[in-house]
Design an enzyme around this catalytic site. Structure first.
Site, short mmCIF file in Angstrom:
data_model
loop_
_atom_site.label_atom_id
_atom_site.label_comp_id
_atom_site.label_asym_id
_atom_site.label_seq_id
_atom_site.Cartn_x
_atom_site.Cartn_y
_atom_site.Cartn_z
CE LYS A 116 52.42 29.69 -94.98
NZ LYS A 116 51.08 29.58 -95.60
CE1 TYR A 175 50.59 12.83 -64.35
CE2 TYR A 175 51.90 13.44 -66.26
CZ TYR A 175 51.54 13.63 -64.94
OH TYR A 175 52.15 14.63 -64.20
#
Length: 366
Positions: free
Chosen positions: A35, A256
């Protein structure tokens, strides 16, 4: 030239891990769970590497169609069954086995008028404590008889909620006791064991096992140390390159928010990989990244991530890799750095990282 990030998928590792499942569950047949695009690895690689399986288990009927169109003649199990009554005919055409977990799915089968008069192979799911899908024990036997009366080939199925947490209630033993008491005198094959049960509870395997994460070489618990001696091999290796090197002075900050501050003069490598590629943005300073050309034997060394991961780049401390240069190869996870280690430091599990590999990352099947 393409951006250097690359996910290498090893079909040989798939074969090795499938063999390990057979060694651990020699009396059981195997549903190989593919899956979520084979846990982010892609159907093509999984089909090639796991072709010796007894069957494939997945969610979407269109993925079952892909398998048939690409030559798979074996069994296919729809793990959540059907989502709409119109899918019954498609499932019949594709010769799918069905998980049945609710009354609506039984009603769709009762109302279906088959032109070929074929019968399905049904895996009737019992809720023994997971409280997700499945019939509660007090309703299970009625569901079984309704489907059996239609002539379908019946199997009993449940899912262990805590196979990777032996000391947490309800335990595997409690779930098994509930399961066996409920199916008493209802003769049919069983399917119970997921990866964790295959690894650590081999007295509860049943006739069909359903390995998922272990086929991909990662840990059911989310911790690599738990499978370190299980002789599994990572199937995905996420690689990239250093695309720039910054020379920092003591006190300089990186990325950042300036999360990381250089404690001394140092080199920082900039790597072409970021959260838009599937790398976890929440990865903290110290998350391991392997770099070729280490400080000692030149064979490679693990360097710590420093600074916040951005969309397209991340940065690492190169003090242990003085030979590293622009173009040096790095591994974000794979054979040198277990994906579970990266995930654990980032507050998640390896499943999430491999499933979240971004479409923009080039994939090489080996």
């Amino acid at each position: 030239m393409n951006r250097p990030i690359l996910a290498s998928i090893s079909t040989e590792a798939f074969r090795h891990n499938l063999t390990r499942v057979r060694e651990l569950a020699p009396e059981s047949k195997i549903w190989s769970v593919i899956k979520a695009r084979s846990y982010g690895h892609g159907f093509e690689a999984a089909f090639k590497g796991l072709e010796a399986t007894d069957g494939f288990a997945l969610l979407d009927i269109e993925d079952a169609r892909w398998l048939r169109e690409n030559g798979w003649k074996g069994r296919i199990l729809l793990l959540e069954g059907l989502f709409h009554p119109a899918e019954v005919a498609n499932a019949e055409d594709l010769a799918c086995d069905l998980v049945v977990h609710c009354d609506s799915q039984i009603e769709w089968l009762e109302n279906y008028q088959s032109q070929s008069h074929k019968r399905f192979s049904i895996f009737l799911k019992m809720n023994t404590g997971m409280n997700r899908l499945g019939f509660n024990p007090d309703k299970y036997r009625i569901a079984f008889h309704r489907l059996h009366a239609l002539g379908h080939q019946m199997h009993h199925m449940t899912h262990f909620a805590n196979a990777d947490q032996v000391n947490q209630l309800p335990t595997v033993g409690q779930q098994l006791e509930c399961f066996e008491a409920t199916i008493a005198d209802l003769t049919a094959p069983t399917s119970m064991a997921n990866s964790a049960a295959i690894l650590w509870h081999r007295t509860v395997l049943g006739d069909w096992v359903r390995p998922g994460i272990m086929l991909y070489g990662a840990s059911p618990t989310g911790s690599y140390k738990d499978i370190e001696h299980a002789n599994l091999q990572p199937v995905m290796r996420l690689q990239s390159e250093i695309i720039d090197i910054q020379e920092l002075k003591k006190g300089d900050r990186v990325g950042y928010g300036g999360r990381y501050q250089a404690p001394e003069s140092m080199r920082v490598g900039v790597i072409a990989c970021g959260y838009a590629d599937g790398y976890p943005r929440q990865a903290p300073d110290g998350t391991p990244v392997w770099v070729e050309g280490g400080a000692f034997d030149g064979a490679g060394v693990v360097c710590p991530l420093v600074g916040r991961v951005s969309m397209d780049m991340l940065t690492i401390d190169l003090r242990q890799a003085p030979q590293a240069k622009i173009g040096s190869r790095v591994e974000l996870w794979g054979t040198q750095v277990p994906v579970d280690d990266v995930a654990q430091m980032s507050g998640t599990i390896g499943y999430e990282l491999i499933c979240a590999l971004a479409p923009r990352v080039a994939v090489e099947i080996k």
